[in-house]
Scaffold this motif. Structure first.
Motif, short mmCIF file in Angstrom:
data_model
loop_
_atom_site.label_atom_id
_atom_site.label_comp_id
_atom_site.label_asym_id
_atom_site.label_seq_id
_atom_site.Cartn_x
_atom_site.Cartn_y
_atom_site.Cartn_z
N GLY A 169 6.80 49.85 18.91
CA GLY A 169 6.36 48.55 18.02
C GLY A 169 5.65 47.77 18.70
O GLY A 169 5.58 47.70 19.78
N ALA A 170 5.17 46.53 18.03
CA ALA A 170 4.61 45.28 18.60
C ALA A 170 5.87 44.80 19.49
O ALA A 170 7.06 44.60 19.25
CB ALA A 170 4.30 44.20 17.36
N ALA A 171 5.18 44.06 20.45
CA ALA A 171 6.30 43.30 21.38
C ALA A 171 6.73 42.18 20.78
O ALA A 171 6.06 41.45 19.98
CB ALA A 171 5.36 42.94 22.74
N GLY A 172 8.14 41.84 21.04
CA GLY A 172 8.66 40.73 20.52
C GLY A 172 8.38 39.40 21.21
O GLY A 172 7.75 39.44 22.09
N LEU A 173 8.69 38.26 20.65
CA LEU A 173 8.29 36.71 21.13
C LEU A 173 9.17 36.81 22.43
O LEU A 173 10.34 37.27 22.44
CB LEU A 173 8.65 35.78 20.22
CG LEU A 173 7.71 35.77 18.85
CD1 LEU A 173 8.20 34.67 18.14
CD2 LEU A 173 6.47 35.81 19.18
N ASN A 174 8.58 36.09 23.41
CA ASN A 174 9.32 35.51 24.54
C ASN A 174 10.64 34.67 24.31
O ASN A 174 10.70 33.84 23.47
CB ASN A 174 8.45 35.04 25.71
CG ASN A 174 7.51 35.96 26.38
OD1 ASN A 174 7.77 37.13 26.33
ND2 ASN A 174 6.45 35.49 26.77
N GLY A 175 11.77 34.84 25.05
CA GLY A 175 12.84 33.85 24.91
C GLY A 175 12.52 32.57 25.23
O GLY A 175 11.59 32.43 26.17
N VAL A 176 13.22 31.39 24.97
CA VAL A 176 13.03 30.17 25.43
C VAL A 176 13.77 30.32 26.85
O VAL A 176 14.72 30.62 27.18
CB VAL A 176 13.87 28.95 24.62
CG1 VAL A 176 13.78 27.66 25.26
CG2 VAL A 176 13.48 29.25 23.13
N ASP A 177 12.97 29.52 27.70
CA ASP A 177 13.09 29.34 29.13
C ASP A 177 14.35 28.69 29.40
O ASP A 177 14.65 27.57 28.62
CB ASP A 177 12.10 28.71 30.00
CG ASP A 177 10.94 29.72 30.27
OD1 ASP A 177 11.11 30.94 29.82
OD2 ASP A 177 9.83 29.29 30.37
N GLY A 178 15.27 28.87 30.14
CA GLY A 178 16.61 27.99 30.38
C GLY A 178 16.11 26.69 31.31
O GLY A 178 15.11 26.73 31.95
N VAL A 179 16.97 25.94 31.46
CA VAL A 179 16.91 24.40 32.08
C VAL A 179 17.25 24.53 33.69
O VAL A 179 18.23 25.49 34.07
CB VAL A 179 17.70 23.43 31.69
CG1 VAL A 179 17.31 22.27 32.57
CG2 VAL A 179 17.45 23.20 30.02
N ASP A 180 16.24 24.56 34.54
CA ASP A 180 16.55 24.52 35.86
C ASP A 180 17.63 23.93 36.37
O ASP A 180 17.93 22.67 35.86
CB ASP A 180 15.22 24.21 36.58
CG ASP A 180 14.16 25.31 36.54
OD1 ASP A 180 14.38 26.28 36.03
OD2 ASP A 180 12.94 24.76 36.80
N GLY A 181 18.50 24.53 37.27
CA GLY A 181 19.66 23.63 37.82
C GLY A 181 19.08 22.49 38.65
O GLY A 181 17.91 22.38 39.19
N VAL A 182 20.01 21.47 38.78
CA VAL A 182 19.71 20.42 39.44
C VAL A 182 20.30 20.28 40.86
O VAL A 182 21.48 20.37 40.81
CB VAL A 182 19.95 18.80 38.84
CG1 VAL A 182 19.56 17.85 39.73
CG2 VAL A 182 18.96 19.07 37.50
N ASP A 183 19.72 20.39 41.97
CA ASP A 183 20.29 20.10 43.36
C ASP A 183 21.01 18.61 43.45
O ASP A 183 20.36 17.68 43.13
CB ASP A 183 19.61 20.33 44.44
CG ASP A 183 19.06 21.92 44.81
OD1 ASP A 183 19.98 22.67 44.09
OD2 ASP A 183 18.26 22.18 45.36
N GLY A 184 22.25 18.53 43.71
CA GLY A 184 22.92 17.31 43.93
C GLY A 184 22.39 16.69 45.07
O GLY A 184 22.00 16.95 46.09
N VAL A 185 22.24 15.32 45.11
CA VAL A 185 21.79 14.33 46.10
C VAL A 185 22.84 13.27 46.41
O VAL A 185 23.38 12.88 45.28
CB VAL A 185 20.37 13.83 46.10
CG1 VAL A 185 19.24 14.94 45.91
CG2 VAL A 185 20.28 13.06 44.60
#
Length: 358
Positions: free
Chosen positions: A28-44
């Protein structure tokens, strides 16, 4: 029967062969891409709520945690020689004499009888590895502490944790007229000293810093407090920059911290410690003459002094209470110079009067 069984096997084999030959239809036809997750933030440093890898590295990299461990290794709290030995396994003492006991008492308000004692460590004072954020460096049990004598000790820079344990546990002497002791009824002005462990307990620093909880015998000296009460805390003097095995997490008083306010090359600023040491010696000798203090050699060959149980004038029992408390404070007057001087001057005067009555 055998023929029917053989025919059944053949039929089942044919069905399985046909089933394996069934082909899939076109994809069948390819499905839509999922929503990208939020990148983790390194603590400073200073980042609120950051839970990335740098938060862990704040302690677990370079020399930061090693430096604190080396500093703490110089503290008696680390070895447990004062906090763990003898009392750490007691439910009534474990809240201060055991690291796990302190945590348990702070959490549920008591120490269980079956708690295994251990020396104080990082997690005793800090709420580590719970949120994996900078909140983990928070203090455990840093609320204001109500001291015997009616004062509230509230220095929220971490010193309240010190005051949780470094405070008096008993009140001083008082008139016990009418009470019984070993078949004897005490009369007015008498106090029965019933335990060889009687006194403020071994760490009354918070009380002396605040100027409360001791027996303020009347005499020629007025009971005032020094500026250390208002302007400093345990942390100010005991956790300054780590230099010459002082300050930092060694918790040993730092001479550099003293020098921020005083032009001195030793802790004996203005000869205060020397004078206090001489006063304590004079007071102890008077108490020995009054037979309320007895000295004996310990296993290390050092002289140790203990109270002698019995019935005494209230003033004499108060004299012992003040002497042992100031001695076990171990600052030799530094924690509250004016107040400690007044206690010693007035107590020595009163003990001289008691000796004269003999």
């Amino acid at each position: 029967m055998k023929i029917k069984f053989i025919l059944s096997l053949v039929l089942m084999s044919v069905v399985l062969i046909f089933a394996s030959c069934v082909k899939e239809g076109p994809a069948g036809a390819a499905g839509l891409n999922g929503v990208d997750g939020v990148d983790g933030v390194d603590g400073v440093d200073g980042a609120d709520g950051a839970a990335g890898t740098v938060t862990c590295l704040a302690c677990h990299s370079g020399t930061k945690i090693a430096e604190r461990q080396f500093q703490y290794a110089a503290s008696q709290h680390k070895s447990g020689s004062k906090s763990l030995a003898y009392a750490g396994g007691r439910s009534s003492c474990g809240q201060c004499h055991s690291g796990s006991g302190y945590i348990e008492h702070h959490t549920i308000g008591k120490v269980s009888d079956n708690t295994t004692p251990d020396a104080i460590n990082c997690e005793t004072c800090h709420t580590l590895h719970q949120t994996f954020t900078y909140d983990d460096f928070g203090f455990r049990g840093n609320d204001a502490v109500e001291l015997l004598g009616g004062a509230s000790f509230d220095k929220a820079d971490g010193a309240n944790m010190c005051a949780n344990c470094h405070q008096t546990r008993r009140t001083g002497a008082y008139d016990q007229a009418g009470e019984e002791y070993n078949g004897y009824t005490l009369v007015e002005g008498e106090f029965a000293l019933t335990s060889s462990h009687w006194g403020p307990h071994h760490g009354p620093q918070a009380n002396l810093l605040m100027g409360v909880g001791f027996d303020e015998i009347e005499g020629s000296a007025a009971y005032n407090t020094a500026n250390h009460t208002a302007e400093t805390s345990c942390v100010t003097c005991h956790m300054g920059d780590y230099t010459d095995k002082q300050g930092g997490h060694s918790w040993k008083a730092s001479l550099e911290s003293c020098q921020e306010c005083h032009a001195t090359t030793s802790f004996d600023y203005g000869s205060k410690q020397s004078v206090t040491a001489a006063q304590l010696l004079e007071l102890r000798e008077l108490l020995e003459e009054l037979h309320i203090v007895h000295g004996e050699l310990n296993d290390d060959g050092d002289m140790e002094y203990h109270p002698v149980t019995g019935v005494y004038p209230v003033a004499v029992a108060s004299g012992y209470f003040n002497w042992v408390g100031i001695t076990e404070d171990r600052s030799l007057g530094v924690h509250n110079p004016k107040y400690i001087t007044a206690l010693l001057v007035n107590t020595i005067e009163a003990m001289k009067e008691e000796v004269a009555k003999k």
